[in-house]
Design a protein around this motif. Structure first.
Motif, PDB file in Angstrom:
ATOM      1  N   ALA A  49       6.374   1.431 -11.920  1.00 25.12           N
ATOM      2  CA  ALA A  49       6.295   2.665 -11.115  1.00 25.12           C
ATOM      3  C   ALA A  49       6.316   2.341  -9.617  1.00 25.12           C
ATOM      4  CB  ALA A  49       5.022   3.442 -11.473  1.00 25.12           C
ATOM      5  N   ILE A  50       5.599   1.307  -9.234  1.00 27.39           N
ATOM      6  CA  ILE A  50       5.517   0.959  -7.807  1.00 27.39           C
ATOM      7  C   ILE A  50       6.848   0.380  -7.321  1.00 27.39           C
ATOM      8  CG2 ILE A  50       4.326  -0.512  -6.123  1.00 27.39           C
ATOM      9  CD1 ILE A  50       1.844  -0.322  -8.076  1.00 27.39           C
ATOM     10  N   THR A  51       7.514  -0.387  -8.168  1.00 26.53           N
ATOM     11  CA  THR A  51       8.827  -0.937  -7.804  1.00 26.53           C
ATOM     12  C   THR A  51       9.809   0.197  -7.513  1.00 26.53           C
ATOM     13  OG1 THR A  51       8.406  -2.869  -9.170  1.00 26.53           O
ATOM     14  CG2 THR A  51      10.698  -2.478  -8.569  1.00 26.53           C
ATOM     15  N   GLY A  52       9.669   1.295  -8.251  1.00 24.68           N
ATOM     16  CA  GLY A  52      10.526   2.468  -8.016  1.00 24.68           C
ATOM     17  C   GLY A  52      10.420   2.952  -6.582  1.00 24.68           C
ATOM     18  N   ALA A  53       9.229   2.875  -6.005  1.00 29.76           N
ATOM     19  CA  ALA A  53       9.075   3.274  -4.591  1.00 29.76           C
ATOM     20  C   ALA A  53       9.522   2.147  -3.660  1.00 29.76           C
ATOM     21  CB  ALA A  53       7.616   3.641  -4.314  1.00 29.76           C
ATOM     22  N   LYS A  54       9.117   0.924  -3.971  1.00 26.64           N
ATOM     23  CA  LYS A  54       9.450  -0.214  -3.087  1.00 26.64           C
ATOM     24  C   LYS A  54      10.960  -0.375  -2.905  1.00 26.64           C
ATOM     25  CE  LYS A  54      10.441  -4.693  -2.197  1.00 26.64           C
ATOM     26  NZ  LYS A  54       9.733  -5.340  -1.152  1.00 26.64           N
ATOM     27  N   GLN A  55      11.726  -0.133  -3.970  1.00 28.20           N
ATOM     28  CA  GLN A  55      13.168  -0.386  -3.861  1.00 28.20           C
ATOM     29  C   GLN A  55      13.840   0.547  -2.855  1.00 28.20           C
ATOM     30  OE1 GLN A  55      15.015   0.161  -7.647  1.00 28.20           O
ATOM     31  NE2 GLN A  55      14.384   2.288  -7.857  1.00 28.20           N
ATOM     32  N   TRP A  56      13.221   1.716  -2.611  1.00 26.69           N
ATOM     33  CA  TRP A  56      13.800   2.629  -1.620  1.00 26.69           C
ATOM     34  C   TRP A  56      13.201   2.432  -0.230  1.00 26.69           C
ATOM     35  CZ3 TRP A  56      17.781   3.442  -4.106  1.00 26.69           C
ATOM     36  CH2 TRP A  56      17.801   3.902  -5.415  1.00 26.69           C
ATOM     37  N   LEU A  57      12.137   1.694  -0.156  1.00 27.62           N
ATOM     38  CA  LEU A  57      11.537   1.450   1.164  1.00 27.62           C
ATOM     39  C   LEU A  57      12.234   0.275   1.845  1.00 27.62           C
ATOM     40  CD1 LEU A  57       7.762   1.979   0.258  1.00 27.62           C
ATOM     41  CD2 LEU A  57       9.151   3.425   1.729  1.00 27.62           C
ATOM     42  N   THR A  58      12.167  -0.901   1.213  1.00 22.97           N
ATOM     43  CA  THR A  58      12.776  -2.083   1.842  1.00 22.97           C
ATOM     44  C   THR A  58      13.725  -2.807   0.903  1.00 22.97           C
ATOM     45  OG1 THR A  58      10.948  -3.416   1.058  1.00 22.97           O
ATOM     46  CG2 THR A  58      10.763  -2.574   3.306  1.00 22.97           C
ATOM     47  N   TYR A  59      13.759  -2.404  -0.361  1.00 24.77           N
ATOM     48  CA  TYR A  59      14.513  -3.069  -1.425  1.00 24.77           C
ATOM     49  C   TYR A  59      13.969  -4.465  -1.690  1.00 24.77           C
ATOM     50  CZ  TYR A  59      18.268  -5.567  -3.794  1.00 24.77           C
ATOM     51  OH  TYR A  59      18.968  -6.371  -4.637  1.00 24.77           O
ATOM     52  N   THR A  60      13.876  -5.277  -0.640  1.00 26.73           N
ATOM     53  CA  THR A  60      13.494  -6.665  -0.853  1.00 26.73           C
ATOM     54  C   THR A  60      12.808  -7.198   0.409  1.00 26.73           C
ATOM     55  OG1 THR A  60      14.408  -8.726  -1.674  1.00 26.73           O
ATOM     56  CG2 THR A  60      15.713  -7.597  -0.037  1.00 26.73           C
ATOM     57  N   LEU A 117       0.838  -1.204   0.000  1.00 26.21           N
ATOM     58  CA  LEU A 117       0.000   0.000   0.000  1.00 26.21           C
ATOM     59  C   LEU A 117       0.871   1.253   0.000  1.00 26.21           C
ATOM     60  CD1 LEU A 117      -2.586  -1.387   2.541  1.00 26.21           C
ATOM     61  CD2 LEU A 117      -3.209  -0.470   0.283  1.00 26.21           C
ATOM     62  N   ALA A 118       1.916   1.236   0.832  1.00 22.17           N
ATOM     63  CA  ALA A 118       2.783   2.414   0.921  1.00 22.17           C
ATOM     64  C   ALA A 118       3.448   2.693  -0.424  1.00 22.17           C
ATOM     65  CB  ALA A 118       3.836   2.213   2.008  1.00 22.17           C
ATOM     66  N   ALA A 119       4.032   1.654  -1.023  1.00 24.90           N
ATOM     67  CA  ALA A 119       4.743   1.853  -2.290  1.00 24.90           C
ATOM     68  C   ALA A 119       3.768   2.310  -3.378  1.00 24.90           C
ATOM     69  CB  ALA A 119       5.441   0.561  -2.696  1.00 24.90           C
ATOM     70  N   THR A 120       2.578   1.732  -3.377  1.00 25.25           N
ATOM     71  CA  THR A 120       1.596   2.073  -4.414  1.00 25.25           C
ATOM     72  C   THR A 120       1.165   3.534  -4.283  1.00 25.25           C
ATOM     73  OG1 THR A 120       0.829  -0.204  -4.486  1.00 25.25           O
ATOM     74  CG2 THR A 120      -0.668   1.468  -5.344  1.00 25.25           C
ATOM     75  N   LEU A 121       0.835   3.948  -3.080  1.00 23.24           N
ATOM     76  CA  LEU A 121       0.379   5.332  -2.917  1.00 23.24           C
ATOM     77  C   LEU A 121       1.515   6.326  -3.150  1.00 23.24           C
ATOM     78  CD1 LEU A 121      -2.070   3.754  -1.614  1.00 23.24           C
ATOM     79  CD2 LEU A 121      -2.575   5.952  -0.581  1.00 23.24           C
ATOM     80  N   LEU A 122       2.710   5.992  -2.656  1.00 22.14           N
ATOM     81  CA  LEU A 122       3.828   6.927  -2.841  1.00 22.14           C
ATOM     82  C   LEU A 122       4.225   7.016  -4.316  1.00 22.14           C
ATOM     83  CD1 LEU A 122       5.964   6.099   0.325  1.00 22.14           C
ATOM     84  CD2 LEU A 122       4.513   8.105  -0.072  1.00 22.14           C
ATOM     85  N   ALA A 123       4.030   5.931  -5.040  1.00 21.70           N
ATOM     86  CA  ALA A 123       4.390   5.959  -6.464  1.00 21.70           C
ATOM     87  C   ALA A 123       3.349   6.684  -7.305  1.00 21.70           C
ATOM     88  CB  ALA A 123       4.556   4.529  -6.976  1.00 21.70           C
ATOM     89  N   LEU A 153       0.829  11.425   3.477  1.00 21.01           N
ATOM     90  CA  LEU A 153       2.262  11.434   3.180  1.00 21.01           C
ATOM     91  C   LEU A 153       2.508  11.692   1.694  1.00 21.01           C
ATOM     92  CD1 LEU A 153       5.070  10.986   4.503  1.00 21.01           C
ATOM     93  CD2 LEU A 153       4.963   8.650   3.653  1.00 21.01           C
ATOM     94  N   ALA A 154       1.635  11.144   0.861  1.00 20.04           N
ATOM     95  CA  ALA A 154       1.781  11.340  -0.580  1.00 20.04           C
ATOM     96  C   ALA A 154       1.285  12.722  -1.022  1.00 20.04           C
ATOM     97  CB  ALA A 154       1.015  10.247  -1.314  1.00 20.04           C
ATOM     98  N   GLY A 155       0.708  13.486  -0.095  1.00 20.76           N
ATOM     99  CA  GLY A 155       0.200  14.821  -0.447  1.00 20.76           C
ATOM    100  C   GLY A 155      -1.173  14.772  -1.083  1.00 20.76           C
ATOM    101  N   GLY A 156      -1.839  13.635  -0.962  1.00 26.24           N
ATOM    102  CA  GLY A 156      -3.164  13.498  -1.546  1.00 26.24           C
ATOM    103  C   GLY A 156      -4.258  14.049  -0.642  1.00 26.24           C
ATOM    104  N   VAL A 157      -5.465  14.016  -1.174  1.00 26.08           N
ATOM    105  CA  VAL A 157      -6.632  14.476  -0.415  1.00 26.08           C
ATOM    106  C   VAL A 157      -7.549  13.265  -0.243  1.00 26.08           C
ATOM    107  CG1 VAL A 157      -8.632  16.032  -0.441  1.00 26.08           C
ATOM    108  CG2 VAL A 157      -6.431  16.784  -1.409  1.00 26.08           C
ATOM    109  N   HIS A 158      -7.919  13.003   1.008  1.00 23.91           N
ATOM    110  CA  HIS A 158      -8.698  11.805   1.319  1.00 23.91           C
ATOM    111  C   HIS A 158     -10.184  12.114   1.229  1.00 23.91           C
ATOM    112  CE1 HIS A 158      -9.015   8.203   4.375  1.00 23.91           C
ATOM    113  NE2 HIS A 158      -9.682   7.988   3.260  1.00 23.91           N
TER     114      HIS A 158
END
Ligand code: PMP
Ligand code: GLN
Length: 407
Positions: A270-281, A111-117, A141-146
């Motif tokens: 696009a989501i992998t781009g965020a995931k790789q900086w969060l936990t990498y693996t 969820l985090a990687a998807t929203l941040l991406a 965190l992503a600057g969105g509006v809920h």
């Protein structure tokens, strides 16, 4: 020194700070309370059950076989293939295991990687309300509006609570600002499953407004009546849907934190781009173990659900007999109970007292509302039935003793 950073700003925007401080999630807080007081914990949604034997053994074997170093960022091939087969066998959804599947550190990271991406500042993200608490923090965190669509309640002939979503309200939440609709079905905290008409309405509006659909399907196999229907299976939905699930609930391994995403290649990239900086693996030895779990025959999944269903019935029947107004959920880990019959209008206050007064921990439904403002649901509690029969029976005895002088 000021220690506030992006999370503090996001938590503040999401109304999650208390006296300017981030505080532990309601689940962590209430579990700590349970431990401190020796109270029975029907709060945080983790099961008392053990994982299926083959799943546990596969993890042990993987550790012994030396699978303890970084796996590929996208996930071990055998798990990606198992996820692909699972999606095809259960739902008729076909994905390329190399480019359209991403293994994550639980659904939480997915969820985090998807929203941040994918969420840009000012974009609107629609969820139901109540909602799983992480959503508000991530959107902020992503600057969105809920934007939220209310789950409302009524009472049926038998006096039970029935939780519903209005299709017109679902449609009305969409606008040209909508970037994403986050569909959590089966739903935490209510156990509600969105029916095909509601899913179709979401898809039509997403198409009309060119919005993405993100799902949170972590309770997909824990259904007690009709089977789970992923929105991605509706004609035309798959290309705009990011589907998220996790092993935690299905296999009773919430501490393993293995989740996954299926979506078309551009979205996964696009989501992998965020995931790789969060936990990498994500957790090497648990990946082959989850692959073994996903390959279990359908009967194993049905047994897990029917065993849980018995505990749902035990808890809801007991709560009803004690005098709570209860909702009997169609899926998931949790039942909702109304404490209003005992003169308790504020479940948040009640849940603070209940561990001492009754020796039982529950979560107020208001924890799943923005700013804790639950409106008509202010007197509702969420109680987990993924616990042992013994724990549920003892909790009911304690709640009966608590309720008796209040009737
Ligand atoms: N989404 C929902 C609706 C949940 O209830 C949970 C908690 N189990 C999660 C996501 C997080 O899943 P995981 O433990 O796999 O990170
Ligand atoms: N999903 C679990 C629940 O709703 C808790 C997960 C967590 O503690 N973050 O109780």
């Amino acid at each position: 020194m000021d220690f506030s950073g992006p999370w503090t700003r996001a938590s503040s925007a999401a109304g999650l700070l208390v006296d300017g401080q981030a505080r532990p999630t309601v689940f962590a807080r209430m579990s700590a309370r349970a431990a401190e007081l020796g109270a029975l914990n029907l709060g945080q949604g983790f099961p008392d059950d053990q994982p299926p034997q083959v799943v546990a053994e596969a993890a042990v074997s993987a550790i012994r076989a030396g699978r303890n170093q970084y796996p590929p960022g996208a996930g071990e091939a055998e798990l990606r293939e198992a996820i692909t087969r699972h999606q095809a066998d259960w739902y008729g959804l076909h994905w390329d295991p190399t480019h359209e599947v991403l293994v994550t550190t639980g659904a939480t990271e997915a969820l985090a990687a998807t929203l941040l991406a994918l969420v840009r500042p000012g974009d609107e993200v629609i969820t139901l309300e109540p909602f799983y608490d992480q959503y508000a923090a991530l959107i902020a965190l992503a600057g969105g509006v809920h934007r939220t669509v209310p789950v409302t309640s009524r009472t049926d002939d038998r006096g039970d609570l029935v939780l519903v979503v209005d299709e017109a309200e679902l449609r009305g939440a969409f606008s040209e600002r909508t970037r994403m609709v986050l569909v959590n079905s089966p739903h935490n905290p209510t156990g509600l499953m969105l029916w095909v008409g509601a899913l179709q309405a979401i898809l039509e509006e997403a198409e009309r407004h060119d919005a993405l659909i993100v799902t949170d399907e972590v309770y997909e196999h824990l259904t007690f009546g009709p089977a789970h229907l992923p929105i991605a299976t509706l004609p035309g939905a798959q290309e705009r849907t990011v589907s998220i699930s996790s092993a935690g609930k299905t296999f009773s391994v919430t501490g393993w934190k293995i989740g996954w995403i299926t979506a078309r290649r551009e979205l996964i990239t696009a989501i992998t781009g965020a995931k790789q900086w969060l936990t990498y693996t994500s957790g090497a030895p648990f990946q082959p173990a989850v692959a073994a779990g996903l390959a279990l025959p359908p009967s194993a999944f049905h047994d897990i659900a029917s065993d849980l269903r018995e505990r749902r019935d035990l808890l809801t029947k007991g709560l009803r007999e004690i005098g709570f107004r209860v909702s009997v959920p169609e899926a998931g880990y949790f039942a909702v109970a109304d404490a209003a019959p005992f003169g308790e209008a504020d479940a948040a206050a009640l849940c603070e007292r209940l561990p001492e007064e009754a020796g039982v921990v529950a979560i107020p439904l208001s924890a799943f509302y923005r700013g804790g403002r639950a409106g008509d649901a202010a007197s509702y509690l969420r109680l987990a039935f993924c616990k042992s029969r013994d724990t549920i029976e003892q909790s009911l005895e304690r709640l009966e003793a608590w309720a008796a002088p209040r009737r």
